[in-house]
Design a protein around this motif. Structure first.
Motif, mmCIF file in Angstrom:
data_model
loop_
_atom_site.group_PDB
_atom_site.id
_atom_site.type_symbol
_atom_site.label_atom_id
_atom_site.label_comp_id
_atom_site.label_asym_id
_atom_site.label_seq_id
_atom_site.Cartn_x
_atom_site.Cartn_y
_atom_site.Cartn_z
ATOM 1 N N GLN A 164 0.873 -1.187 0.015
ATOM 2 C CA GLN A 164 -0.181 0.102 -0.108
ATOM 3 C C GLN A 164 0.684 1.374 -0.112
ATOM 4 N N ARG A 165 0.611 2.291 -0.943
ATOM 5 C CA ARG A 165 1.207 3.321 -0.967
ATOM 6 C C ARG A 165 0.081 4.585 -1.207
ATOM 7 N N SER A 166 0.533 5.726 -0.696
ATOM 8 C CA SER A 166 -0.591 6.581 -0.854
ATOM 9 C C SER A 166 -0.925 7.155 -2.381
ATOM 10 N N ALA A 167 -2.371 7.428 -2.553
ATOM 11 C CA ALA A 167 -2.622 7.966 -3.855
ATOM 12 C C ALA A 167 -2.196 7.119 -4.889
ATOM 13 N N VAL A 168 -2.005 5.760 -4.599
ATOM 14 C CA VAL A 168 -1.755 4.847 -5.973
ATOM 15 C C VAL A 168 -2.452 3.479 -5.604
ATOM 16 N N PRO A 169 -2.728 2.656 -6.578
ATOM 17 C CA PRO A 169 -3.670 1.446 -6.295
ATOM 18 C C PRO A 169 -2.763 0.395 -5.486
ATOM 19 N N VAL A 170 -3.760 -0.189 -4.451
ATOM 20 C CA VAL A 170 -2.985 -1.320 -3.659
ATOM 21 C C VAL A 170 -2.617 -2.445 -4.581
ATOM 22 N N ILE A 171 -1.558 -2.926 -4.250
ATOM 23 C CA ILE A 171 -0.918 -4.162 -4.975
ATOM 24 C C ILE A 171 -1.213 -5.213 -4.149
ATOM 25 N N ARG A 172 -1.923 -6.369 -4.822
ATOM 26 C CA ARG A 172 -1.915 -7.799 -4.046
ATOM 27 C C ARG A 172 -1.239 -8.849 -4.881
ATOM 28 N N LEU A 173 -0.430 -9.474 -4.267
ATOM 29 C CA LEU A 173 0.230 -10.820 -5.004
ATOM 30 C C LEU A 173 0.039 -12.004 -4.181
ATOM 31 N N GLU A 174 -0.216 -13.043 -4.986
ATOM 32 C CA GLU A 174 -0.672 -14.523 -4.229
ATOM 33 C C GLU A 174 0.587 -15.305 -4.759
ATOM 34 N N ARG A 175 0.923 -16.177 -4.004
ATOM 35 C CA ARG A 175 1.758 -17.365 -4.505
ATOM 36 C C ARG A 175 0.849 -18.676 -4.594
ATOM 37 N N GLY A 176 0.872 -19.433 -5.907
ATOM 38 C CA GLY A 176 -0.232 -20.430 -6.130
ATOM 39 C C GLY A 176 0.663 -21.658 -6.563
ATOM 40 N N ASP A 177 -0.068 -22.345 -7.291
ATOM 41 C CA ASP A 177 0.509 -23.666 -7.845
ATOM 42 C C ASP A 177 1.187 -23.344 -9.342
#
Length: 270
Positions: A50-63
């Motif tokens: 999370q950074r101010s004034a920019v979209p939240v980045i969400r990352l996930e580790r999968g198969d």
């Protein structure tokens, strides 16, 4: 009565000394451990940036490796994610108890960057003007680390995306350009293509419609390829892959009469 009050004050003083000793011991333990966290980067499975004034980045580790879930749904670049996770093993130069009154001055209230790794939150603040170290608060401790991780923490979402033209597990068997079939050799050559960079789709595009079918028959990719064949836009991802040279020679001779025009609303990922 005086003696009783004296004993109470003495007890309170001893408790304060004990708490101070525990705090100092905890700080010394943090310093002796030498690392910002005890997380193993190879075992981290979720990242929230999370950074101010920019979209939240969400990352996930999968198969199938790391995937970006927001603000763009696409495979993530393994090396870029690994660079991001290096902060977990950053060497701690100094540790001090968090001072709520100084949090704003240190850029920790609110933090410049908030990074959550499997639920552990790292609040990243400003740089120490004297030692040129970066303030990081975890729980009730403010720690100072080398100031080399900020570029990865401030990278735009597209810089964390995989630059591979095709997904890692995608095996093409059928393909066509504007309805004309592609050869098996041409399709096989696309498997290892890596773009120079990836950009969000944010303009009106024109080009040739290229479709590729996976070997399992489940997934079909649709690209709009620019004249010259160096910009491939994945229509479902709303991303453009910019190549140094076209991987398909027949695309280098594309003409406007073969082009398809597509109007696209500006991307919301920036």
């Amino acid at each position: 009565m005086v003696v009783r009050r004296w004993l109470i004050n003495l007890s309170l003083a001893l408790i304060a000394v004990l708490l101070a000793f525990i705090a100092v011991r905890d700080v010394q333990y943090q310093v002796s451990s030498g690392r910002l966290t005890d997380l193993d980067p190879e075992r981290v499975s979720s990242i929230l940036l999370q950074r101010s004034a920019v979209p939240v980045i969400r990352l996930e580790r999968g198969d199938h490796g790391w995937q970006m879930r927001s603000p763009i749904e696409a495979p993530a670049d393994v090396e870029a994610v690994e660079r991001l996770l290096r902060i977990t093993q950053a060497r701690v130069e100094r540790v001090l108890p968090a001072d709520a009154t100084a949090a704003g001055r240190l850029g920790l209230d609110p933090p410049r960057v908030r990074l959550s790794l499997d639920g552990l939150t790292l609040n990243i603040g400003e740089r120490d003007p004297i030692g040129h170290r970066r303030y990081v608060m975890i729980g009730d401790l403010v720690q100072l680390i080398d100031d080399q991780h900020l570029p990865s923490l401030l990278a735009p979402p597209e810089q964390l995306l995989s630059r591979r033209l095709l997904p890692t597990d995608f095996r093409p068997v059928l393909g066509s350009i504007d309805g004309r079939p592609l050869s098996a050799d041409a399709l096989a050559g696309l498997v290892e293509v890596v773009a120079e960079r990836v950009e969000p789709l944010d303009a009106k595009l024109s080009g040739r419609l290229l479709m590729i079918q996976s070997a399992d028959g489940i997934e079909q990719l649709r690209f709009l390829v620019s004249e010259g064949g160096t910009r491939w836009t994945r229509l479902d991802q709303r991303l453009s892959y910019l190549l140094a040279a076209t991987p398909l020679p027949e695309l280098a001779s594309g003409t406007d009469s073969e082009a398809t025009e597509l109007g696209v609303a500006p991307s919301q990922s920036r």
